[in-house]
Scaffold this active site. Structure first.
Site, PDB file in Angstrom:
ATOM      1  CE  LYS A  41      -3.811   4.945  -1.563  1.00 64.89           C
ATOM      2  NZ  LYS A  41      -4.825   5.423  -2.554  1.00 64.89           N
TER       3      LYS A  41
ATOM      4  CE1 TYR B  85      -4.128   1.889   0.680  1.00 64.77           C
ATOM      5  CE2 TYR B  85      -2.815   3.082   2.288  1.00 64.77           C
ATOM      6  CZ  TYR B  85      -3.961   2.961   1.539  1.00 64.77           C
ATOM      7  OH  TYR B  85      -4.941   3.913   1.629  1.00 64.77           O
TER       8      TYR B  85
END
Length: 255
Positions: free
Chosen positions: A159, A155
């Site tokens: 991101k 993640y």
């Protein structure tokens, strides 16, 4: 007159959470809205619930943002049924959290595909329309996890990749009247973060209280906080802002 009267906004992952709150905000300010979500029935239900102003419309579209054919069809349908496209909000996201030694290749690939590949495919699909009309706004969703967060290698990497994509697309598309920016939310109270609480063995209230106590404002964020930032970045008022990532985190990253 709303800031987005006569504009068409497409939002991915918009059947719930941050995406739905943003759809409600844009609709309240006059936009026609394409609610795009993997769950087509939930997208249609969300579209039907929006507070539309006179003359505006909303449609729900089922699409996998990691699928190029799905993306192309979703954008084509948005343009055909709503009469154009002026704002894209790349919000769709999932989590597959785990420590590195437990993280599977599939965990890595799914998160990368939805967050990063999805933003790439959606922006590539709309840019032809934006360039032709010499106007467009892209708002990408990053996260404070881009700065690193235990158990979120996939993640965090995705991101931070969104931030790099944002800066690069701002350079490429700026000469054609297109602004590209990102929002990096801190803790936002949604179904996704509630699921994290369960994974950690905490109640939702315990998890939220712990986060709230660690940031200067002393509260967790809500989807409406992110929707407000997205509406600003997509507005004409932000026409001199591009390539930026706005941290909306209650001061968590400066505490």
């Amino acid at each position: 007159m709303g800031r987005f009267e006569g504009r068409v906004v497409a939002i991915t992952g918009a059947a719930r959470g941050i995406g739905l709150s943003a759809a409600e905000r844009f609709a309240a300010e006059g936009a026609s809205v394409a609610v795009i979500d993997l769950d087509g029935s939930a997208a249609a239900e969300a579209a039907g619930s929006l507070p539309l102003t006179e003359g505006a419309r909303a449609i729900g579209i089922g699409a996998d943002v990691a699928s190029s054919p799905d993306v192309d069809k979703a954008v084509a349908r948005t343009v055909d049924e709503l009469g154009g496209i002026h704002v894209l909000m790349n919000n769709a996201g999932i989590t597959r959290d785990n420590l590195l030694f437990k993280m599977s290749e599939d965990d890595w690939d799914q998160v990368m595909d939805v967050h990063l590949k999805g933003a790439f495919l959606m922006t590539r699909a709309v840019q032809a329309h934006f360039v032709a009309q010499r106007h467009g706004k892209v708002v990408n969703l990053s996260s404070i996890s881009a700065l690193g967060n235990r158990g979120q290698a996939n993640y965090a990497a995705a991101k931070m990749g969104v931030q790099g994509l944002t800066r690069t697309l701002a350079i490429e598309l700026g000469p054609f009247g297109v602004n590209v920016n990102a929002i990096a939310p801190g803790f936002i109270a949604t179904e996704m973060t509630d699921a994290t609480a369960a994974r950690l063995g905490l109640t939702v209230e315990e998890f939220r209280e712990g986060v709230a106590s660690s940031n200067p404002i002393g509260r967790v964020g809500g989807p409406a906080d992110i929707a407000a930032a997205a509406a600003f970045l997509a507005s004409d008022e932000a026409s001199y802002i591009t390539g930026q990532t706005l941290y909306v985190d209650g001061g968590q990253t400066v505490a």
